[in-house]
Design a protein around this motif. Structure first.
Motif, mmCIF file in Angstrom:
data_model
loop_
_atom_site.group_PDB
_atom_site.id
_atom_site.type_symbol
_atom_site.label_atom_id
_atom_site.label_comp_id
_atom_site.label_asym_id
_atom_site.label_seq_id
_atom_site.Cartn_x
_atom_site.Cartn_y
_atom_site.Cartn_z
ATOM 1 N N HIS A 108 0.832 -1.203 0.000
ATOM 2 C CA HIS A 108 0.000 0.000 0.000
ATOM 3 C C HIS A 108 0.873 1.262 0.000
ATOM 4 O O HIS A 108 0.608 2.216 -0.737
ATOM 5 C CB HIS A 108 -0.923 -0.026 1.219
ATOM 6 C CG HIS A 108 -2.103 0.862 1.111
ATOM 7 N ND1 HIS A 108 -3.143 0.624 0.244
ATOM 8 C CD2 HIS A 108 -2.415 2.003 1.776
ATOM 9 C CE1 HIS A 108 -4.037 1.577 0.365
ATOM 10 N NE2 HIS A 108 -3.624 2.430 1.292
ATOM 11 N N HIS A 109 1.925 1.273 0.811
ATOM 12 C CA HIS A 109 2.847 2.414 0.839
ATOM 13 C C HIS A 109 3.574 2.563 -0.498
ATOM 14 O O HIS A 109 3.835 3.683 -0.950
ATOM 15 C CB HIS A 109 3.877 2.241 1.969
ATOM 16 C CG HIS A 109 3.354 2.606 3.314
ATOM 17 N ND1 HIS A 109 3.441 3.884 3.820
ATOM 18 C CD2 HIS A 109 2.728 1.865 4.259
ATOM 19 C CE1 HIS A 109 2.896 3.915 5.026
ATOM 20 N NE2 HIS A 109 2.457 2.694 5.314
ATOM 21 N N TRP A 110 3.921 1.440 -1.129
ATOM 22 C CA TRP A 110 4.614 1.472 -2.415
ATOM 23 C C TRP A 110 3.728 2.083 -3.505
ATOM 24 O O TRP A 110 4.161 2.981 -4.239
ATOM 25 C CB TRP A 110 5.033 0.051 -2.787
ATOM 26 C CG TRP A 110 5.669 -0.093 -4.120
ATOM 27 C CD1 TRP A 110 6.857 0.444 -4.535
ATOM 28 C CD2 TRP A 110 5.161 -0.829 -5.233
ATOM 29 N NE1 TRP A 110 7.111 0.066 -5.831
ATOM 30 C CE2 TRP A 110 6.081 -0.716 -6.272
ATOM 31 C CE3 TRP A 110 4.017 -1.590 -5.422
ATOM 32 C CZ2 TRP A 110 5.903 -1.327 -7.502
ATOM 33 C CZ3 TRP A 110 3.835 -2.200 -6.646
ATOM 34 C CH2 TRP A 110 4.769 -2.066 -7.671
ATOM 35 N N VAL A 111 2.482 1.621 -3.588
ATOM 36 C CA VAL A 111 1.548 2.168 -4.586
ATOM 37 C C VAL A 111 1.290 3.640 -4.301
ATOM 38 O O VAL A 111 1.237 4.461 -5.226
ATOM 39 C CB VAL A 111 0.230 1.353 -4.606
ATOM 40 C CG1 VAL A 111 -0.804 2.010 -5.490
ATOM 41 C CG2 VAL A 111 0.491 -0.066 -5.067
ATOM 42 N N TYR A 112 1.151 3.994 -3.035
ATOM 43 C CA TYR A 112 0.930 5.388 -2.647
ATOM 44 C C TYR A 112 2.110 6.264 -3.090
ATOM 45 O O TYR A 112 1.917 7.348 -3.643
ATOM 46 C CB TYR A 112 0.732 5.469 -1.135
ATOM 47 C CG TYR A 112 0.648 6.865 -0.577
ATOM 48 C CD1 TYR A 112 -0.429 7.694 -0.841
ATOM 49 C CD2 TYR A 112 1.663 7.364 0.232
ATOM 50 C CE1 TYR A 112 -0.513 8.969 -0.318
ATOM 51 C CE2 TYR A 112 1.589 8.639 0.762
ATOM 52 C CZ TYR A 112 0.505 9.442 0.482
ATOM 53 O OH TYR A 112 0.432 10.710 0.999
ATOM 54 N N GLY A 113 3.332 5.784 -2.876
ATOM 55 C CA GLY A 113 4.513 6.538 -3.293
ATOM 56 C C GLY A 113 4.564 6.736 -4.799
ATOM 57 O O GLY A 113 4.855 7.829 -5.284
ATOM 58 N N LEU A 114 4.253 5.681 -5.549
ATOM 59 C CA LEU A 114 4.233 5.802 -7.009
ATOM 60 C C LEU A 114 3.163 6.782 -7.471
ATOM 61 O O LEU A 114 3.382 7.576 -8.403
ATOM 62 C CB LEU A 114 4.005 4.428 -7.645
ATOM 63 C CG LEU A 114 5.107 3.398 -7.485
ATOM 64 C CD1 LEU A 114 4.683 2.079 -8.122
ATOM 65 C CD2 LEU A 114 6.409 3.885 -8.076
#
Length: 146
Positions: A108-114
């Motif tokens: 979730h944090h990875w998708v949010y960062g992208l």
């Protein structure tokens, strides 16, 4: 580039990580050897492992990599770390151990960062009051494949 999507951002970050891996090691200036280089005969080379060939990246790839390095500056430290670990090709297990999150939360944090990087590159202002899921939903409205 007309419109950045999280998938394009991910591909560009992966390319930048690949270029960083291929760059030569930095050398300390001022140190040199006055000894002549040793010339080895064929008999000396028998049984040795061949040195791996190192293909240097092109100047255009280095320029794109330099531009990409600044993209994670506006992210939270954990989000930036997750984004770069995934760009370097780390498995989710290693990413989760490094940042101390479970896999679903780290994803979730990875998708949010992208999504934040894509919005910043598209010059779309995001309110600070939006939750992580709302930012991801905004990106999904632009790119249904996300």
């Amino acid at each position: 580039m007309s419109s950045w999507t999280p998938a394009l951002v991910e591909a560009r970050l992966s390319e930048a990580a690949f270029v960083l891996k291929r760059l030569p090691e930095p050398r300390l200036s001022g140190y040199f050897s006055t000894w002549p280089e040793v010339v080895q005969s064929f008999a000396d080379k028998v049984g040795q492992e061949p040195k791996p060939m190192r293909v240097l990246p092109s100047p255009a790839a280095i320029s794109r990599m330099e531009e990409t390095l600044t993209w994670t500056a506006g992210l939270a430290p954990m989000d930036g770390k997750i984004v770069w670990l995934r760009a370097y090709g780390y498995r989710w297990r290693d990413v989760c151990r490094t940042v101390g999150l479970r896999r679903a939360s780290a994803h979730h944090h990875w998708v949010y960062g992208l999504c934040l990087i894509a919005h910043k590159l598209n010059r779309i202002s995001i309110s600070q009051r939006l939750s992580m899921q709302q930012v991801i939903d905004l990106a999904r409205a632009d790119d249904p494949a996300l």
